[in-house]
Design an enzyme around this catalytic site. Sequence first.
Site, PDB file in Angstrom:
ATOM      1  N   GLU A 170       8.681  59.853 -90.224  1.00  0.00           N
ATOM      2  CA  GLU A 170       8.013  58.891 -89.353  1.00  0.00           C
ATOM      3  C   GLU A 170       6.508  58.981 -89.585  1.00  0.00           C
ATOM      4  OE1 GLU A 170       8.694  59.265 -85.133  1.00  0.00           O
ATOM      5  OE2 GLU A 170       7.543  57.471 -84.729  1.00  0.00           O
ATOM      6  N   GLY A 184       3.725  67.855 -83.042  1.00  0.00           N
ATOM      7  CA  GLY A 184       4.534  68.806 -82.279  1.00  0.00           C
ATOM      8  C   GLY A 184       5.951  68.945 -82.802  1.00  0.00           C
ATOM      9  N   ALA A 185       6.619  67.808 -82.979  1.00  0.00           N
ATOM     10  CA  ALA A 185       8.015  67.854 -83.388  1.00  0.00           C
ATOM     11  C   ALA A 185       8.475  66.455 -83.768  1.00  0.00           C
ATOM     12  CB  ALA A 185       8.879  68.374 -82.239  1.00  0.00           C
ATOM     13  N   ASN A 189      14.352  63.514 -85.600  1.00  0.00           N
ATOM     14  CA  ASN A 189      15.351  63.084 -86.592  1.00  0.00           C
ATOM     15  C   ASN A 189      16.764  63.217 -86.025  1.00  0.00           C
ATOM     16  OD1 ASN A 189      13.161  63.219 -88.592  1.00  0.00           O
ATOM     17  ND2 ASN A 189      13.383  65.415 -88.245  1.00  0.00           N
ATOM     18  N   HIS A 212      11.534  66.154 -74.746  1.00  0.00           N
ATOM     19  CA  HIS A 212      11.053  64.888 -75.314  1.00  0.00           C
ATOM     20  C   HIS A 212      11.877  64.496 -76.556  1.00  0.00           C
ATOM     21  CE1 HIS A 212       7.796  61.937 -76.269  1.00  0.00           C
ATOM     22  NE2 HIS A 212       8.241  62.135 -77.505  1.00  0.00           N
ATOM     23  N   GLU A 213      11.993  65.417 -77.493  1.00  0.00           N
ATOM     24  CA  GLU A 213      12.701  65.068 -78.736  1.00  0.00           C
ATOM     25  C   GLU A 213      14.179  64.817 -78.464  1.00  0.00           C
ATOM     26  OE1 GLU A 213      10.616  64.354 -80.901  1.00  0.00           O
ATOM     27  OE2 GLU A 213       8.954  65.516 -80.099  1.00  0.00           O
ATOM     28  N   GLU A 248       7.957  55.806 -77.439  1.00  0.00           N
ATOM     29  CA  GLU A 248       7.114  56.949 -77.069  1.00  0.00           C
ATOM     30  C   GLU A 248       6.699  56.915 -75.590  1.00  0.00           C
ATOM     31  OE1 GLU A 248       7.232  59.387 -78.726  1.00  0.00           O
ATOM     32  OE2 GLU A 248       7.645  58.717 -80.767  1.00  0.00           O
TER      33      GLU A 248
HETATM   34  N1  B3K Z   1       8.019  60.692 -83.129  1.00  0.00           N
HETATM   35  C1  B3K Z   1       7.263  61.837 -83.531  1.00  0.00           C
HETATM   36  C2  B3K Z   1       5.875  61.522 -83.941  1.00  0.00           C
HETATM   37  C3  B3K Z   1       5.728  61.161 -85.358  1.00  0.00           C
HETATM   38  C4  B3K Z   1       4.277  61.062 -85.741  1.00  0.00           C
HETATM   39  C5  B3K Z   1       4.112  60.567 -87.110  1.00  0.00           C
HETATM   40  N2  B3K Z   1       2.718  60.524 -87.537  1.00  0.00           N
HETATM   41  C6  B3K Z   1       7.223  62.877 -82.456  1.00  0.00           C
HETATM   42  C7  B3K Z   1       7.420  62.371 -81.098  1.00  0.00           C
HETATM   43  O1  B3K Z   1       6.636  61.645 -80.530  1.00  0.00           O
HETATM   44  O2  B3K Z   1       8.437  62.651 -80.542  1.00  0.00           O
HETATM   45 ZN    ZN Z   2       8.135  60.979 -79.120  1.00  0.00          ZN
END
Ligand code: B3K
Ligand code: ZN
Length: 877
Positions: free
Chosen positions: A127, A266-267, A270, A302-303, A325
Amino acid sequence: MPDAKPNTIYLKDYRIPDYLVDNTHLQFELKPKATLVKSQLKIRRNPAAGVGLPPLLLDGVDLELLSIAIDSMPLSSEDYEEIPQGISISVDKPEFHLEIQNRINPEGNTSLEGLYLSNGMYCTQCEAEGFRKITFYPDRPDIMSKFTTTIVASKNYSVLLSNGNEIDRGLCKDESQYVTWEDPFAKPAYLFALVAGDLKCLDDYFTTTSGRKVKLQIFTEEKNIYKCDHALRSLKNAMRWDEEVYGREYDLDTFMVVAVDHFNMGAMENKGLNIFNSACVLASPETATDAGFQRIESIIGHEYFHNWSGNRVTLRDWFQLSLKEGFTVFRDAEFSADLNSRAVKRIEDVSLLRINQFAEDAGPMAHPVRPDSYMEISNFYTLTVYEKGSEVVRMIHTLLGPEGFRKGSDLYFERHDGCAVTCEDFVTAMEDANQVKLVQFRRWYSQAGTPKLNVTDYFDEKRGIYRLTVRQSCPPTPGQKEKHPFHIPLKLGLLDKGGNDLILDGTGSTQCVLEVTESEQSFEFTGFENKPLPSLLRGFSAPVKIDYPYSVEQLLFLMSKDTDTFNRWNASQRLAFMALSDLQQAYRKGGTLQLQPGLIKAYKRVLLNRDLDPALVAEILQLPSEQSIAEESACIDAEAIVVARKFALQTLAEALSGELRARYIALNVRKPYSINAKDIAERKLKNTCLLYLCVTETADSLALAQAQFDIASNMTDKAAALNALINHAGDRQANAAIEQFYRRWKEDAQVVELWLGQQSRSCRRGSLKTVEKLIQHPAFDLKNPNRVRAVIGGFTKGNFSQFHMSDGSGFEFLAEQVIALDKLNPQIAAQQVIPLTRWKRYTGDLAPKMKIALKKIMDSGNLSGDIYEVVSKSLSE
Ligand code: B3K
Ligand code: ZN
């Protein structure tokens, strides 16, 4: 300048894809310098995209193309064309299999986007647009495909992971091994992941409400396995919470988390294989602070929550980033609030928003929650998209109530499961599920800037009518001069003279949400004998600035009586801002500085109040940071801010030393470390008292810090004591603590990062010279984003006084670092340059000096698109 000025991409130019990719099979033969990638794609013409067979455009960056074939027929160089963003292939049938082979160099990939190596372990970050650094592909989120992945690697790697379920493994002829994974859910390429390393895992199970058993695994180097318990516990809490609060269950047989040392953020969520920055997953009481533990809980949550808000329902295009987000930040904030102190979580989040997001809104990169153009999407992973986006979702929650919001989210997930959608679809689902219209509300997605509310009131004594008049405005932002009124939920209560909440209407409620929709609007409340005192914007019900002419006495009253905890804290902040602004003014006029006595009295009362949550006491006692004072000021006079804050801090520390000491001693009891809200709150207050005590720099107070440093067995107390010594002890004592700490912890990456950060942020010892020395220290590595954030970010974002030295040396230093970083990792360079972009708001010589530093970057040549966008916009505003 970059080789070619990057293009601006506009939301209005969005077109549905010409071709769809139903299946993607990838095979990786992993070699550090030359990994072979074979991709087989089942492609068909998108029936919704019109007639004819336009060329197939595939994105590709830094790839060595080896071969292309369609339905097993190799293409000659006439059948395709290399274009700036990848390749364009002539197509003569509506359905076909495309096979591509290319080579990449993971070891040489310092951008940490695509496939790269971190401490000998292969990992990916796709991403937003990293997949195009792995192979040629239509790398856009509205192309959703079912992936299978085969990883071929030497037997030295104990784990070979990708998304979904493992379906095959074995040995190859040449003694290497392979594993094949299949992800049954169609997904965009940005959710693809691969990991190969010599890792161990901590595993467990989670049984979903419907009775499915899910295998949970956290992978890390063997030496860190003991640090995975908290992440695992947090994951199980998150899975349960999402079932209870949103009715969402996990959908694969396994959920894997991998800890990686080199990571840009942070994370990453996927599908089925979350990849985490080690600092956001690994913790033990000896190595992590309470704040670190809480950060892990919230990021794990969050993830995990993205599995629905982002993965099952994904984005149509990157302009919709806040759809996943903003919503997911709202979800993780509520998760943390439910598990910990709700009031303290809200205070922390609002502080972050006010200090940093409001600054973004007031700067050259200001953009709406749904931006309408960008040059480099990586620059839009911002506090506006994340935190303000979450506030927008919170406002919908406030307007619809928890049940209405849940009906809306159920409809959203059900209606769009497996689809790539827009912010508009989210709002429409909320409307349809509740039979309401949120037409004007949508402006929160399209208009940038922080709205301002001016509130005045009038009391008609004869008729007992209290009238509030609210005027809203929003300053211009780049590309948006005029703003239309926002739909603002303004939560309020009215207090009588005794501090009781008055009844506001016939239903007997003592709190209401006013819906402010006009530029100027009045609201009336009846049936009062005396003029009430308003408690406005309770719980920070909208991301706005609010101005009501409170007197010092009224703020003191709200601070001790308001039933809304957030507003009690907020009153204390307003009071502190007033006092600090008086001090700044006195300093500028060359007068004597005197701290508002009301503030000292109020702090004393709070410190003595044993009924208040100790975490809240700690929040109230902490003076606003220099950065937040700066954000409150129309023009930033850095020197006056530093002097005023230092004076206030010293005055408070001296005036309250008896109470601070008593509270410190009472809280400093020896007991086993445990992570629970009560203990965290007590440690937070204890350590706030310790830091205040040390501001006086008396031998007595420094002895307390030294004793705590010597005996603390948990990192929260150890780090707090180290911080007090670094900032307030004499050189000898401070240096001894710094060295001792490093000797003990030099093998532990997370503790070393904490150690670097504390020194860079210290106003005493974190002078530019110290930071320059730290950059030469063996523990520093410009290729490691955590180290960069600790040292460079710690100094430029966390050491206000030293970074803003009047000779401009801090700015020059940052410019040099950004130029060097940009060659290695453009995303991190663009994150680090932000403090310079705010140059226009500074008074005196600082603004031109910051501008010179920006120009130096601009003129250094060969810039990445990331840096070019931020720097050119900052200079052209
Ligand atoms: N979705 C990813 C962030 C990706 C950033 C890419 N430059 C983490 C998150 O917001 O959960
Ligand atoms: Zn996120």
